[in-house]
Design a protein around this motif. Structure first.
Motif, PDB file in Angstrom:
ATOM      1  N   GLU A 145       0.858  -1.186   0.000  1.00 50.42           N
ATOM      2  CA  GLU A 145       0.000   0.000   0.000  1.00 50.42           C
ATOM      3  C   GLU A 145       0.897   1.240   0.000  1.00 50.42           C
ATOM      4  O   GLU A 145       1.847   1.326   0.786  1.00 50.42           O
ATOM      5  CB  GLU A 145      -0.903   0.036   1.235  1.00 50.42           C
ATOM      6  CG  GLU A 145      -1.797  -1.195   1.403  1.00 50.42           C
ATOM      7  CD  GLU A 145      -2.979  -1.191   0.458  1.00 50.42           C
ATOM      8  OE1 GLU A 145      -3.340  -0.091  -0.010  1.00 50.42           O
ATOM      9  OE2 GLU A 145      -3.546  -2.269   0.189  1.00 50.42           O
ATOM     10  N   THR A 186      -1.851   3.591  -4.053  1.00 52.76           N
ATOM     11  CA  THR A 186      -3.151   2.981  -3.778  1.00 52.76           C
ATOM     12  C   THR A 186      -4.110   3.986  -3.132  1.00 52.76           C
ATOM     13  O   THR A 186      -5.307   3.750  -3.089  1.00 52.76           O
ATOM     14  CB  THR A 186      -3.010   1.767  -2.843  1.00 52.76           C
ATOM     15  OG1 THR A 186      -2.365   2.168  -1.623  1.00 52.76           O
ATOM     16  CG2 THR A 186      -2.194   0.667  -3.512  1.00 52.76           C
ATOM     17  N   LYS A 212      -6.937   2.832  -4.990  1.00 52.01           N
ATOM     18  CA  LYS A 212      -8.138   2.315  -4.341  1.00 52.01           C
ATOM     19  C   LYS A 212      -8.976   3.425  -3.711  1.00 52.01           C
ATOM     20  O   LYS A 212     -10.176   3.242  -3.497  1.00 52.01           O
ATOM     21  CB  LYS A 212      -7.754   1.296  -3.259  1.00 52.01           C
ATOM     22  CG  LYS A 212      -7.028   0.073  -3.789  1.00 52.01           C
ATOM     23  CD  LYS A 212      -6.638  -0.877  -2.664  1.00 52.01           C
ATOM     24  CE  LYS A 212      -5.876  -2.086  -3.180  1.00 52.01           C
ATOM     25  NZ  LYS A 212      -5.461  -2.995  -2.067  1.00 52.01           N
ATOM     26  N   TYR A 213      -8.325   4.546  -3.404  1.00 53.09           N
ATOM     27  CA  TYR A 213      -9.034   5.680  -2.804  1.00 53.09           C
ATOM     28  C   TYR A 213      -8.555   6.967  -3.445  1.00 53.09           C
ATOM     29  O   TYR A 213      -7.343   7.188  -3.610  1.00 53.09           O
ATOM     30  CB  TYR A 213      -8.776   5.743  -1.292  1.00 53.09           C
ATOM     31  CG  TYR A 213      -9.262   7.027  -0.649  1.00 53.09           C
ATOM     32  CD1 TYR A 213     -10.549   7.140  -0.144  1.00 53.09           C
ATOM     33  CD2 TYR A 213      -8.421   8.132  -0.547  1.00 53.09           C
ATOM     34  CE1 TYR A 213     -10.997   8.324   0.430  1.00 53.09           C
ATOM     35  CE2 TYR A 213      -8.858   9.324   0.025  1.00 53.09           C
ATOM     36  CZ  TYR A 213     -10.137   9.406   0.512  1.00 53.09           C
ATOM     37  OH  TYR A 213     -10.585  10.580   1.079  1.00 53.09           O
ATOM     38  N   GLN A 233      -9.660  -0.396 -10.269  1.00 54.27           N
ATOM     39  CA  GLN A 233      -9.373  -0.732  -8.878  1.00 54.27           C
ATOM     40  C   GLN A 233     -10.030   0.189  -7.858  1.00 54.27           C
ATOM     41  O   GLN A 233     -10.113  -0.169  -6.678  1.00 54.27           O
ATOM     42  CB  GLN A 233      -7.850  -0.698  -8.643  1.00 54.27           C
ATOM     43  CG  GLN A 233      -7.047  -1.608  -9.547  1.00 54.27           C
ATOM     44  CD  GLN A 233      -7.370  -3.071  -9.316  1.00 54.27           C
ATOM     45  OE1 GLN A 233      -7.677  -3.478  -8.196  1.00 54.27           O
ATOM     46  NE2 GLN A 233      -7.309  -3.872 -10.368  1.00 54.27           N
ATOM     47  N   GLY A 235     -11.951   1.882  -5.127  1.00 53.95           N
ATOM     48  CA  GLY A 235     -12.984   1.389  -4.231  1.00 53.95           C
ATOM     49  C   GLY A 235     -13.739   2.482  -3.506  1.00 53.95           C
ATOM     50  O   GLY A 235     -14.862   2.261  -3.039  1.00 53.95           O
ATOM     51  N   ARG A 254     -15.211  -1.915  -8.872  1.00 52.15           N
ATOM     52  CA  ARG A 254     -14.895  -2.208  -7.471  1.00 52.15           C
ATOM     53  C   ARG A 254     -15.289  -1.085  -6.517  1.00 52.15           C
ATOM     54  O   ARG A 254     -14.979  -1.153  -5.338  1.00 52.15           O
ATOM     55  CB  ARG A 254     -13.395  -2.499  -7.327  1.00 52.15           C
ATOM     56  CG  ARG A 254     -12.947  -3.744  -8.092  1.00 52.15           C
ATOM     57  CD  ARG A 254     -11.585  -4.197  -7.653  1.00 52.15           C
ATOM     58  NE  ARG A 254     -11.171  -5.419  -8.322  1.00 52.15           N
ATOM     59  CZ  ARG A 254     -10.060  -6.091  -8.070  1.00 52.15           C
ATOM     60  NH1 ARG A 254      -9.228  -5.646  -7.141  1.00 52.15           N
ATOM     61  NH2 ARG A 254      -9.758  -7.193  -8.724  1.00 52.15           N
TER      62      ARG A 254
END
Length: 324
Positions: A145, A186, A212-213, A233, A235, A254
């Protein structure tokens, strides 16, 4: 005559109890686990204790380097001077470089590599230096991460348009100069940027393939712009007090959480949901004016599987405000 057995012993004859060292006998993996639970600055200080502790600090799996922790939890509200911010940023750079330089390539996994620093309008070196160090770490270590939290000197309520333009120019230089670091991120948080290029948000998502964020606070583009958001990816997406035109969540397989707080809308809702099969939590908050069109949630959320919906609306009519 005094009984010799009742004499008080002298201080020189009293044996001081030895302090029991319960840490040194522990295996390295246990000690590293303990260090991972400390703040980074505290964990880094242990490296001066001995050669063994110096080696242990190079095995940390969580590297959370926050320039705010060097002086104060929130430097902007603490009233620190420009010199203070320069020193804090410089310390964050040195901490990032030093802790990564002591690690042996590929030996230990970095589970979290997180850096927080200030984007100053007169200093390109700090973000570039951090970006190169992080990019190099990604190339030589396994990093699970990686996070950038990019702050500005001024809080968003104090920023002028000119401030935002200057910050954006510095960020673009940082972004273009560190593609290796951004490609492995990420998590990314940005604030107080006015993007000159209408498709720059799309460029960020295209470069940050593992993101992811994504969190944006007080960021702007031209109001006529339509952003078609696609990412394999991502989220969680959080847009707070942003002026981005229309945002179409076109293809986010996702995405589970979407937060839209205090967006600017002239009439139509500047938001639509496309392919978001895993979306389960949505937060919508805005100032609703009497001439705005009615938002039909059944239409807006059609085709989604939202289970948690939070609404915050300030309704304004005839000069009065009521929170719903």
């Amino acid at each position: 005559m005094a009984n010799p057995q009742l004499r008080r012993p002298s201080l020189s004859t009293i044996r001081k109890p030895k302090r029991e060292d319960r840490l040194s006998p522990l295996p390295d993996d246990i000690l590293v686990n303990i260090l991972d639970r400390l703040d980074f600055t505290q964990a880094a200080r242990t490296s001066i204790l001995s050669r063994r502790w110096s080696r242990l600090s190079a095995k940390l799996s969580r590297l959370v380097i926050n320039s705010q922790d060097i002086e104060a939890r929130d430097a902007r509200s603490a009233g620190l001077s420009d010199d203070d911010l320069v020193r804090m940023n410089a310390a964050a750079v040195e901490a990032t470089k030093n802790i990564l330089a002591r690690r042996h390539p590929g030996e230990h996994t970095i589970r979290l590599l997180s850096t927080t620093f200030y984007l100053r309008d007169d200093d390109d070196d700090v973000p570039i230096s951090i970006g190169h160090a992080v990019g190099s770490a990604m190339a030589t270590h396994k990093v699970e991460e990686a996070e950038f939290t990019v702050l500005t000197e001024k809080e968003h309520l104090q920023c002028t348009v000119l401030d935002m333009v200057k910050y954006e120019a510095r960020f673009v230089s940082f972004f273009n100069g560190c593609p290796d670091a951004f490609s492995g991120l990420t998590r990314l948080y940005l604030e107080n940027l006015r993007f000159a290029e209408s498709d720059f948000v799309s460029n960020i998502l295209a470069t940050c393939k593992h993101l992811k964020y994504l969190g944006l606070l007080n960021c702007e583009t031209e109001m006529w712009t339509t952003h078609q958001v696609e990412h394999a990816q991502l989220g969680e997406l959080s847009l707070e007090d942003c002026h981005l035109g229309k945002v179409e969540l076109k293809w986010l397989p996702r995405l589970t959480r979407a937060n839209f707080v205090l967006w600017t809308s002239y009439q139509d809702l500047p938001l639509s949901f496309g392919h978001v099969p895993l979306l389960e939590a949505v937060t919508l908050e805005n100032i609703a004016l009497s001439w705005h069109k009615m938002v039909k949630l059944s239409t807006l959320l059609l085709g989604t599987s939202v289970q948690e919906l939070q609404l915050g609306l300030n309704v304004k009519r005839f000069g009065f405000s009521q929170r719903v």
